[in-house]
Design an enzyme around this catalytic site. Structure first.
Site, short mmCIF file in Angstrom:
data_model
loop_
_atom_site.label_atom_id
_atom_site.label_comp_id
_atom_site.label_asym_id
_atom_site.label_seq_id
_atom_site.Cartn_x
_atom_site.Cartn_y
_atom_site.Cartn_z
N HIS A 191 -10.68 0.24 -17.24
CA HIS A 191 -11.85 -0.15 -18.03
C HIS A 191 -12.20 0.98 -19.01
O HIS A 191 -12.22 2.15 -18.61
CB HIS A 191 -13.04 -0.43 -17.11
CG HIS A 191 -14.25 -0.86 -17.86
ND1 HIS A 191 -14.34 -2.10 -18.46
CD2 HIS A 191 -15.39 -0.22 -18.18
CE1 HIS A 191 -15.50 -2.20 -19.10
NE2 HIS A 191 -16.15 -1.07 -18.94
N GLU B 61 -6.51 6.61 -21.50
CA GLU B 61 -6.10 5.46 -20.69
C GLU B 61 -4.60 5.52 -20.43
O GLU B 61 -4.13 5.27 -19.32
CB GLU B 61 -6.42 4.14 -21.41
CG GLU B 61 -7.88 3.81 -21.52
CD GLU B 61 -8.11 2.40 -22.06
OE1 GLU B 61 -7.33 1.50 -21.73
OE2 GLU B 61 -9.09 2.22 -22.81
C1 GRF Z 1 -7.98 -1.38 -22.89
O1 GRF Z 1 -9.02 -0.81 -23.63
C2 GRF Z 1 -8.37 -1.48 -21.45
O2 GRF Z 1 -9.20 -0.45 -21.02
C3 GRF Z 1 -9.12 -2.79 -21.40
O3 GRF Z 1 -8.42 -3.61 -22.29
C4 GRF Z 1 -7.75 -2.83 -23.26
C5 GRF Z 1 -6.30 -3.20 -23.22
O4 GRF Z 1 -5.57 -2.63 -24.26
N1 GRF Z 1 -9.18 -3.30 -20.06
P1 GRF Z 1 -3.99 -2.77 -24.27
O5 GRF Z 1 -3.67 -4.25 -24.27
O6 GRF Z 1 -3.45 -2.08 -23.06
O7 GRF Z 1 -3.55 -2.11 -25.55
#
Ligand code: GRF
Length: 226
Positions: A110, A175
């Site tokens: 998240h 992330e």
């Molecule tokens: C990311 O910001 C994640 O935190 C959220 O959805 C987005 C997904 O991005 N749950 P991606 O498809 O991995 O580029």
């Protein structure tokens, strides 16, 4: 010790890509059994195909109701041989049967420091609120949205001029590091859940040098290769 995981996606799949990259460079002891999307046009499916991974598209409109979709989703994941599930931008709440089938083996990421700013717009909500620190959270998934025990969080600075996009970009770089790390901890059996808390068993090797990372707080620390 290679964990078979299914990755559920809805969008661009940059987190999927980070996980694929860490698997391919040998840092992450997992194997992707299927990439499943509820959006047939998701770029994440193209990324998966570029790496020779099996893909499944389950357009929601093809199912009469939520229960039918959830059953098809569970069947696709189970049939792939997955023992764990990684939600990588999967924009749909999992049904209770799915969560029960893979309890304590489903992870989500998240783009905010939970429990602040849950929901679909974590980056923008944090930027609009005026926080000076935000970040990303990887957590176990339960029946409620953005709710299960936290595995790892990474913090980044937020600035007064930030909006969802600028703050989101800063969060996204982390992330891509913390998600493969968390999946590797799951894959190597180092995570245990105690109520709301997750404990990480010590590694055999010491943690990585964080000198190449932007000013940020990552706790527990990232390890070599992430
Ligand atoms: C990311 O910001 C994640 O935190 C959220 O959805 C987005 C997904 O991005 N749950 P991606 O498809 O991995 O580029």
């Amino acid at each position: 010790m290679t964990l078979p995981v299914a990755v559920l996606v809805s969008g661009s799949g940059s987190n999927l890509q980070a996980i694929i990259d860490r698997i391919e460079d040998g840092a992450l002891p997992a194997r992707i059994t299927a990439v499943v999307s509820n959006k047939p046009g998701a770029y994440a499916l193209t990324r998966a195909q570029n790496h020779g991974l099996a893909t499944v598209a389950l357009p929601q409109a093809a199912f009469p109701d939520r229960a039918a979709f959830d059953a098809a989703l569970l069947a696709a994941v189970r049939d792939s041989g997955a023992e764990a599930v990684v939600l990588a931008g999967f924009m749909r709440l999992l049904g209770p049967d799915f969560v029960a089938a893979y309890r304590d083996r489903i992870l989500n990421i998240h783009p905010a420091l939970l429990p602040s700013f849950p929901g679909l717009h974590g980056q923008g909500d944090a930027a609009d609120y005026g926080v000076t620190i935000s970040g990303a959270t990887v957590h176990f998934v339960d029946e409620k949205m953005d709710n299960g025990p936290i595995i790892i969080q990474a913090a980044v600075p937020a600035h007064p001029d930030d909006d969802a996009e600028s703050l989101g970009r800063r969060i996204m770089t982390l992330e891509h590091r913390i998600y493969p790390q968390a999946v590797s901890w799951l894959a190597t059996g180092r995570l245990t859940i105690h109520g709301r808390k997750t404990r990480l068993a010590p590694a055999d090797t010491p943690g990585a040098d964080m000198a190449d990372v932007m000013p940020c707080l990552v706790n527990p620390p990232l390890e070599a290769g992430f």
